[in-house]
Design a protein around this motif. Structure first.
Motif, PDB file in Angstrom:
ATOM      1  N   MET A   1      -0.884  -4.348   2.843  1.00 18.63           N
ATOM      2  CA  MET A   1      -2.160  -3.612   2.575  1.00 18.63           C
ATOM      3  C   MET A   1      -3.173  -3.494   3.675  1.00 18.63           C
ATOM      4  SD  MET A   1      -4.455  -3.659  -0.880  1.00 18.63           S
ATOM      5  CE  MET A   1      -5.157  -5.239  -0.426  1.00 18.63           C
ATOM      6  N   SER A   2      -3.667  -2.515   4.105  1.00  9.56           N
ATOM      7  CA  SER A   2      -4.769  -2.335   5.091  1.00  9.56           C
ATOM      8  C   SER A   2      -6.080  -2.935   4.372  1.00  9.56           C
ATOM      9  CB  SER A   2      -4.728  -0.813   5.607  1.00  9.56           C
ATOM     10  OG  SER A   2      -6.165  -0.704   6.372  1.00  9.56           O
ATOM     11  N   THR A   3      -6.721  -3.627   5.288  1.00  9.63           N
ATOM     12  CA  THR A   3      -7.950  -4.254   4.673  1.00  9.63           C
ATOM     13  C   THR A   3      -9.239  -3.225   4.580  1.00  9.63           C
ATOM     14  OG1 THR A   3      -8.746  -4.511   7.197  1.00  9.63           O
ATOM     15  CG2 THR A   3      -7.547  -6.490   5.922  1.00  9.63           C
ATOM     16  N   SER A   4      -8.746  -2.176   4.894  1.00  8.38           N
ATOM     17  CA  SER A   4      -9.862  -0.749   4.638  1.00  8.38           C
ATOM     18  C   SER A   4      -9.623  -0.104   3.507  1.00  8.38           C
ATOM     19  CB  SER A   4      -9.750   0.286   5.999  1.00  8.38           C
ATOM     20  OG  SER A   4      -8.336   0.767   5.877  1.00  8.38           O
ATOM     21  N   VAL A   5      -8.497  -0.534   2.881  1.00  5.75           N
ATOM     22  CA  VAL A   5      -8.138   0.026   1.670  1.00  5.75           C
ATOM     23  C   VAL A   5      -8.522  -0.883   0.416  1.00  5.75           C
ATOM     24  CG1 VAL A   5      -6.403   0.985   0.136  1.00  5.75           C
ATOM     25  CG2 VAL A   5      -6.277   1.424   2.406  1.00  5.75           C
ATOM     26  N   SER A   6      -9.461  -0.490  -0.589  1.00  9.14           N
ATOM     27  CA  SER A   6      -9.935  -1.365  -1.436  1.00  9.14           C
ATOM     28  C   SER A   6      -8.626  -1.512  -2.679  1.00  9.14           C
ATOM     29  CB  SER A   6     -11.107  -0.623  -2.342  1.00  9.14           C
ATOM     30  OG  SER A   6     -11.035  -1.136  -3.759  1.00  9.14           O
ATOM     31  N   SER A   7      -8.662  -2.620  -3.198  1.00 10.58           N
ATOM     32  CA  SER A   7      -7.571  -2.975  -4.139  1.00 10.58           C
ATOM     33  C   SER A   7      -7.795  -1.867  -5.309  1.00 10.58           C
ATOM     34  CB  SER A   7      -7.702  -4.251  -4.746  1.00 10.58           C
ATOM     35  OG  SER A   7      -7.345  -5.297  -3.524  1.00 10.58           O
ATOM     36  N   LEU A   8      -8.782  -1.471  -5.763  1.00  8.62           N
ATOM     37  CA  LEU A   8      -9.006  -0.646  -6.838  1.00  8.62           C
ATOM     38  C   LEU A   8      -8.361   0.703  -6.239  1.00  8.62           C
ATOM     39  CD1 LEU A   8     -12.430  -1.671  -8.417  1.00  8.62           C
ATOM     40  CD2 LEU A   8     -10.052  -2.189  -9.051  1.00  8.62           C
ATOM     41  N   ASP A   9      -8.545   1.077  -5.070  1.00 11.34           N
ATOM     42  CA  ASP A   9      -8.162   2.511  -4.623  1.00 11.34           C
ATOM     43  C   ASP A   9      -6.654   2.769  -4.757  1.00 11.34           C
ATOM     44  OD1 ASP A   9     -10.741   3.227  -3.733  1.00 11.34           O
ATOM     45  OD2 ASP A   9     -10.517   2.761  -1.628  1.00 11.34           O
ATOM     46  N   LEU A  10      -6.019   1.518  -4.688  1.00  9.15           N
ATOM     47  CA  LEU A  10      -4.357   1.473  -4.900  1.00  9.15           C
ATOM     48  C   LEU A  10      -4.139   2.353  -6.161  1.00  9.15           C
ATOM     49  CD1 LEU A  10      -3.356  -1.905  -3.642  1.00  9.15           C
ATOM     50  CD2 LEU A  10      -3.093   0.390  -2.441  1.00  9.15           C
ATOM     51  N   PHE A  11      -5.015   2.109  -7.109  1.00  6.50           N
ATOM     52  CA  PHE A  11      -4.792   2.811  -8.555  1.00  6.50           C
ATOM     53  C   PHE A  11      -5.258   4.184  -8.685  1.00  6.50           C
ATOM     54  CE2 PHE A  11      -4.939  -1.742  -9.011  1.00  6.50           C
ATOM     55  CZ  PHE A  11      -3.966  -2.034 -10.024  1.00  6.50           C
ATOM     56  N   ARG A  12      -5.886   4.688  -7.372  1.00  6.57           N
ATOM     57  CA  ARG A  12      -6.230   6.174  -7.650  1.00  6.57           C
ATOM     58  C   ARG A  12      -5.266   7.151  -7.568  1.00  6.57           C
ATOM     59  NH1 ARG A  12     -10.555   7.524 -10.039  1.00  6.57           N
ATOM     60  NH2 ARG A  12     -10.294   9.374  -8.877  1.00  6.57           N
ATOM     61  N   LEU A  13      -5.476   8.481  -8.117  1.00 12.91           N
ATOM     62  CA  LEU A  13      -4.126   9.316  -8.132  1.00 12.91           C
ATOM     63  C   LEU A  13      -4.757  10.520  -7.664  1.00 12.91           C
ATOM     64  CD1 LEU A  13      -2.646   8.628 -11.830  1.00 12.91           C
ATOM     65  CD2 LEU A  13      -1.816   7.477  -9.092  1.00 12.91           C
ATOM     66  N   ASP A  14      -5.733  10.584  -6.862  1.00 19.25           N
ATOM     67  CA  ASP A  14      -6.387  11.924  -6.386  1.00 19.25           C
ATOM     68  C   ASP A  14      -5.486  12.665  -5.628  1.00 19.25           C
ATOM     69  OD1 ASP A  14      -9.474  11.160  -7.058  1.00 19.25           O
ATOM     70  OD2 ASP A  14      -8.580   9.649  -5.962  1.00 19.25           O
ATOM     71  N   ARG A 140       6.848  10.901  -1.558  1.00 16.57           N
ATOM     72  CA  ARG A 140       6.747   9.663  -2.475  1.00 16.57           C
ATOM     73  C   ARG A 140       6.458  10.418  -3.940  1.00 16.57           C
ATOM     74  NH1 ARG A 140       6.291   4.284  -1.783  1.00 16.57           N
ATOM     75  NH2 ARG A 140       5.839   4.545   0.553  1.00 16.57           N
ATOM     76  N   GLY A 141       7.251   9.424  -4.655  1.00 10.61           N
ATOM     77  CA  GLY A 141       6.930   9.586  -6.284  1.00 10.61           C
ATOM     78  C   GLY A 141       7.032   8.879  -7.142  1.00 10.61           C
ATOM     79  N   LYS A 142       6.678   8.820  -8.372  1.00 11.10           N
ATOM     80  CA  LYS A 142       6.850   7.883  -9.237  1.00 11.10           C
ATOM     81  C   LYS A 142       7.351   8.531 -10.659  1.00 11.10           C
ATOM     82  CE  LYS A 142       4.473   4.654  -7.190  1.00 11.10           C
ATOM     83  NZ  LYS A 142       4.673   3.269  -6.795  1.00 11.10           N
ATOM     84  N   ILE A 143       8.307   7.782 -11.279  1.00 11.46           N
ATOM     85  CA  ILE A 143       8.975   8.082 -12.700  1.00 11.46           C
ATOM     86  C   ILE A 143       8.652   6.823 -13.569  1.00 11.46           C
ATOM     87  CG2 ILE A 143      10.945   8.927 -14.004  1.00 11.46           C
ATOM     88  CD1 ILE A 143      12.015  10.038 -11.334  1.00 11.46           C
ATOM     89  N   PHE A 233      -0.651   1.629 -13.552  1.00  9.83           N
ATOM     90  CA  PHE A 233       0.093   0.924 -12.416  1.00  9.83           C
ATOM     91  C   PHE A 233       1.203   1.164 -11.879  1.00  9.83           C
ATOM     92  CE2 PHE A 233       2.995  -2.986 -12.125  1.00  9.83           C
ATOM     93  CZ  PHE A 233       2.383  -3.397 -10.754  1.00  9.83           C
ATOM     94  N   LEU A 234       2.193   1.640 -12.861  1.00  7.26           N
ATOM     95  CA  LEU A 234       3.558   2.088 -12.545  1.00  7.26           C
ATOM     96  C   LEU A 234       3.490   3.494 -11.737  1.00  7.26           C
ATOM     97  CD1 LEU A 234       5.541   0.486 -15.308  1.00  7.26           C
ATOM     98  CD2 LEU A 234       5.384  -0.399 -12.982  1.00  7.26           C
ATOM     99  N   SER A 235       2.291   4.191 -12.026  1.00 10.40           N
ATOM    100  CA  SER A 235       2.012   5.635 -11.580  1.00 10.40           C
ATOM    101  C   SER A 235       1.710   5.580 -10.403  1.00 10.40           C
ATOM    102  CB  SER A 235       1.511   6.478 -12.731  1.00 10.40           C
ATOM    103  OG  SER A 235       2.105   6.502 -13.810  1.00 10.40           O
ATOM    104  N   SER A 236       0.877   4.594  -9.780  1.00 15.63           N
ATOM    105  CA  SER A 236       0.022   4.338  -8.704  1.00 15.63           C
ATOM    106  C   SER A 236       0.713   3.450  -7.261  1.00 15.63           C
ATOM    107  CB  SER A 236      -1.215   3.788  -9.026  1.00 15.63           C
ATOM    108  OG  SER A 236      -1.063   2.331  -9.345  1.00 15.63           O
ATOM    109  N   ALA A 237       0.026   3.674  -6.304  1.00 14.37           N
ATOM    110  CA  ALA A 237       0.302   2.903  -5.055  1.00 14.37           C
ATOM    111  C   ALA A 237       0.494   1.526  -5.351  1.00 14.37           C
ATOM    112  CB  ALA A 237      -0.535   3.411  -4.084  1.00 14.37           C
ATOM    113  N   ALA A 238      -0.251   0.958  -6.358  1.00 15.64           N
ATOM    114  CA  ALA A 238      -0.421  -0.430  -6.576  1.00 15.64           C
ATOM    115  C   ALA A 238       1.090  -1.002  -7.046  1.00 15.64           C
ATOM    116  CB  ALA A 238      -1.146  -0.646  -7.719  1.00 15.64           C
ATOM    117  N   SER A 239       1.928  -0.039  -7.247  1.00 17.97           N
ATOM    118  CA  SER A 239       3.400  -0.594  -7.467  1.00 17.97           C
ATOM    119  C   SER A 239       4.469  -0.077  -6.675  1.00 17.97           C
ATOM    120  CB  SER A 239       3.712  -0.136  -9.223  1.00 17.97           C
ATOM    121  OG  SER A 239       3.675   1.435  -9.279  1.00 17.97           O
TER     122      SER A 239
END
Length: 256
Positions: A1-14, A140-143, A233-239
């Motif tokens: 994970m890049s240090t410039s990306v907030s952990s919370l940003d991983l859950f964003r779905l914009d 990239r996708g999530k199911i 969580f399972l829909s986002s980049a966090a997973s």
């Protein structure tokens, strides 16, 4: 994970388009609203009744679609509608489901087939349609499939439901194996006993309600909002390194 990306940003779905089936009420509506709050544009599906109220509650970044997933062409009808409106689907939440309660010896074949069509076959059909489109777009996708405690247990008087949810768990793993290298993560969430319209009879039965609560370490029924975090969580980049898992959200039922 890049240090410039907030952990919370991983859950964003914009910028993502999510399709949530069975979103007219209950778990599906809560999930759809949660994904929208994370920034997704949400296609909310209604099976027997429209999901207009859910779409209205979300606002401008949502639209309601209706298709009968108990019909063999229902999945294709739904996918085509959503694609025509939004162009593609990045996140698929296979939540639509039905249940038929009866002694196994008395279950009619037509009832068995209807439950399997809605709960399992349409899940494969939609996953295939979305997965194929993602692969063709190199996207990239999530199911996320909504499984059940009966993905692990047999239940009583619900043989078709148990079979379908067992199948959902195995289908999740099968698709995860094939598509992980193609940047598509496939996972499932297995809710425990949640307070929804599907469980109203159990909640109203004093004996069964007591027995259920005694088995749940958390000592309460789940609420639709309890499912949102796991699904997000399972829909986002966090997973992005999580695939082929069936995550129980059950207040501790399976650990008992």
């Amino acid at each position: 994970m890049s240090t410039s990306v907030s952990s919370l940003d991983l859950f964003r779905l914009d910028g993502k388009v999510a399709l949530v089936t069975g979103a007219a009420s209950g778990l599906g509506a809560a999930i759809a609203m949660g994904l929208a709050q994370a920034g997704a544009t949400v296609a909310v599906h209604g099976n027997r009744r429209p999901a207009d109220e859910t779409a209205s509650g979300i606002g401008d970044n949502a639209a309601s679609f209706q298709a009968d997933l108990s019909e063999t062409d229902g999945a294709r009808t739904l996918f085509d509608q959503v694609k025509a409106r939004f162009g593609h689907v990045d996140i698929l939440i296979n939540n639509a489901g039905t249940i038929h309660r009866n002694e196994a010896e008395n279950v009619l074949l037509e009832d068995w087939q209807r439950v399997l069509q809605v709960n399992l076959t349409s899940v494969f059909q939609l996953s295939q349609l979305v997965g194929r489109d993602l692969i063709n777009r190199s996207a990239r996708g999530k199911i996320v499939n909504i499984a059940s405690l009966l993905s692990f247990q047999g239940g009583i008087r619900v043989p078709a439901y148990a079979a379908s949810k067992g199948g959902v768990a195995q289908l999740t793993k099968a698709l995860a194996n094939e598509w992980a290298a193609k940047q598509i993560q496939v996972n499932a969430v297995a809710p425990g006993y949640f307070a929804t319209t599907n469980t109203e009879a159990l909640q109203a039965d004093e004996t069964r309600n007591r027995q259920i609560l005694e088995r749940i370490p958390a000592g309460r029924w789940g609420q639709p909002s309890d499912l949102v975090g796991a699904t997000l969580f399972l829909s986002s980049a966090a997973s992005d390194y999580v695939t082929g898992t069936v995550l129980t959200v059950d207040g501790g039922w399976m650990a008992r």
